[in-house]
Design an enzyme around this catalytic site. Structure first.
Site, mmCIF file in Angstrom:
data_model
loop_
_atom_site.group_PDB
_atom_site.id
_atom_site.type_symbol
_atom_site.label_atom_id
_atom_site.label_comp_id
_atom_site.label_asym_id
_atom_site.label_seq_id
_atom_site.Cartn_x
_atom_site.Cartn_y
_atom_site.Cartn_z
ATOM 1 C CE LYS A 113 -3.656 -1.312 -0.394
ATOM 2 N NZ LYS A 113 -4.775 -2.986 0.702
ATOM 3 C CE LYS A 196 -7.625 -10.342 -5.340
ATOM 4 N NZ LYS A 196 -8.649 -9.807 -4.230
ATOM 5 C CE LYS A 199 -13.295 -4.278 -2.852
ATOM 6 N NZ LYS A 199 -14.370 -4.939 -1.997
HETATM 7 P P1 ADP Z 1 -10.288 -6.933 -3.231
HETATM 8 O O1 ADP Z 1 -9.591 -7.775 -4.286
HETATM 9 O O2 ADP Z 1 -11.660 -6.569 -4.544
HETATM 10 O O3 ADP Z 1 -10.192 -5.079 -2.293
HETATM 11 P P2 ADP Z 1 -10.923 -7.536 -0.551
HETATM 12 O O4 ADP Z 1 -8.903 -7.498 -0.639
HETATM 13 O O5 ADP Z 1 -11.816 -6.500 0.676
HETATM 14 O O6 ADP Z 1 -11.094 -7.686 -2.198
HETATM 15 O O7 ADP Z 1 -11.121 -8.715 -0.332
HETATM 16 C C1 ADP Z 1 -12.527 -9.454 1.090
HETATM 17 C C2 ADP Z 1 -12.639 -11.291 1.261
HETATM 18 O O8 ADP Z 1 -13.402 -11.356 -0.676
HETATM 19 C C3 ADP Z 1 -10.919 -11.042 1.443
HETATM 20 O O9 ADP Z 1 -11.475 -12.347 2.389
HETATM 21 C C4 ADP Z 1 -10.893 -11.645 0.007
HETATM 22 O O10 ADP Z 1 -9.740 -12.714 0.099
HETATM 23 C C5 ADP Z 1 -11.789 -12.383 -0.903
HETATM 24 N N1 ADP Z 1 -11.764 -11.984 -2.260
HETATM 25 C C6 ADP Z 1 -11.549 -11.514 -2.505
HETATM 26 N N2 ADP Z 1 -11.465 -11.395 -3.956
HETATM 27 C C7 ADP Z 1 -11.508 -12.297 -4.309
HETATM 28 C C8 ADP Z 1 -11.108 -13.602 -5.257
HETATM 29 N N3 ADP Z 1 -11.162 -13.135 -6.791
HETATM 30 N N4 ADP Z 1 -10.752 -14.541 -5.052
HETATM 31 C C9 ADP Z 1 -11.362 -15.447 -3.865
HETATM 32 N N5 ADP Z 1 -11.690 -14.945 -2.485
HETATM 33 C C10 ADP Z 1 -11.536 -13.568 -3.272
#
Ligand code: ADP
Ligand code: TRP
Length: 331
Positions: A113, A196, A199
């Site tokens: 970050k 993956k 967001k």
């Molecule tokens: P983002 O990557 O969209 O910011 P977050 O990091 O806030 O999402 O993730 C919130 C939860 O969702 C976490 O437990 C994370 O492991 C799960 N998660 C996010 N993206 C994926 C993905 N593509 N596949 C599986 N789990 C995911």
């Protein structure tokens, strides 16, 4: 037998997507049956990267509605918003005295970050793992269902707990462990060929996308040239489409498409339609519930208020004990 305590949270940084659903939310829903589950929306944490005040409240509201639409039931779990339980802040302040600069600076997520937002390397970002540990330790949670990216934060929570217990000669804090969902952990791929769904990757299908949006996004997914020779290796974009298909379609349907890929008769247009229809089948009932819930301010406020009341009563006790152990006495 007392149920084991499970705690998890999702940052309030936008709408939930298919990755959040298969990676986290779906497990949360299943776990409510078996465990004493407490789930929250991490709005303080989202301020470390997204300080825009005009977005925060709406994000909290929509994620709460999305949680409920996906099947979290306030009668079977505790559902709350992090900032509705200000005791967490005091717990965090106290825990900070046992977190060291060196270990915080070495955290992978912090370094990442700090690289991404060099003009806003704030103290909240540095102590993110301490706030997360406070979230967990105040509940004395045994398990935390988190994605791979959060394992280091959880390990730090265990270190803080063990260090604290050792320092004060007690067994007050409970070291939390990752909860392994039954079966393989799922990684939902993006539609852009690699990596993956996320967001920050900007490649998400959101749980409240309407049918046409889903169709359009899936139609634009990256593919390759259709295979021309049997047994040729499958490229990453196509592997990703099959991962999505297996998540949302019947096994027999996914097997048929794989057979068609193997004998080179596959048409990617059909494969994409199948995926889009599968996704729509999963998310459209949630979207309909979401729309009703999102509009129901009284109900959302009631869920928030009742969740906060239940959780505050619990964490108040932990905080009192923490203060006592650290020598704080009221006038
Ligand atoms: P983002 O990557 O969209 O910011 P977050 O990091 O806030 O999402 O993730 C919130 C939860 O969702 C976490 O437990 C994370 O492991 C799960 N998660 C996010 N993206 C994926 C993905 N593509 N596949 C599986 N789990 C995911
Ligand atoms: N850091 C988590 C994430 O980005 C969100 C979070 C904050 C959390 N506090 C938590 C998750 C406590 C589990 C337990 O996904």
């Amino acid at each position: 037998m007392e149920k084991k305590i499970v705690l998890s949270g999702i940052r309030a940084t936008g709408h939930l997507h298919l990755g959040n659903y298969y990676g986290a939310l779906r497990n949360f829903v299943e776990m409510q049956q078996e465990y004493d589950c407490r789930y929250f929306i991490a709005d303080y944490h989202s301020l470390t990267t997204q300080p825009d005040a005009s977005l925060l409240n709406d994000n909290v509201r929509s994620i709460l509605a999305e949680y409920l639409a996906a099947g979290l039931d306030p009668n079977r779990c505790m559902l709350y918003v992090q900032s509705d339980v200000p005791e967490t802040c005091e717990f965090y302040t106290l825990l900070n005295m046992h977190a060291y600069l060196g270990e915080l600076e070495k955290t992978v997520a912090f370094k990442d970050k700090a690289r991404k937002q060099p003009n806003n390397v704030n103290a909240g970002l540095l102590t993110y793992p301490v706030l997360m540990a406070a979230d967990i330790l105040q509940h004395k949670a045994h398990y935390v269902p988190v994605g791979k990216d959060q394992l280091q934060h959880l390990e730090m929570a265990r270190n803080f707990a063990n260090r604290f217990n050792h320092f004060y000669g007690c067994d007050f804090l409970v070291p939390p462990y990752p909860y392994e969902a039954k079966g393989e952990p799922v990684k939902v791929p993006g539609l852009d060929g690699s990596g993956k769904m996320g967001k920050s990757e900007g490649n998400c299908i959101f749980l409240n996308d309407d049918d046409r949006t889903v169709e359009r996004k899936v139609r634009k997914a990256v593919t390759d040239m259709t295979p021309t020779e049997p047994d040729s290796p499958m490229s990453e974009p196509i592997q990703n489409l099959f991962v999505l298909l297996r998540l949302v379609a019947e096994k027999s349907v996914a097997d048929q498409y794989l057979a068609a890929w193997n004998d080179c008769s596959i048409r990617y247009g059909d494969l994409k339609k199948e995926i889009a229809q599968g996704i729509i089948k999963v998310i459209s009932p949630m979207r309909e519930r979401y729309e009703q819930l999102y509009a129901d301010t009284d109900y959302l406020n009631k869920v928030r208020r009742e969740g906060a009341e239940r959780v505050r009563a619990i964490v108040r006790e932990s905080l009192d004990e923490m203060r006592r152990l650290m020598g704080i006495r009221m006038f």
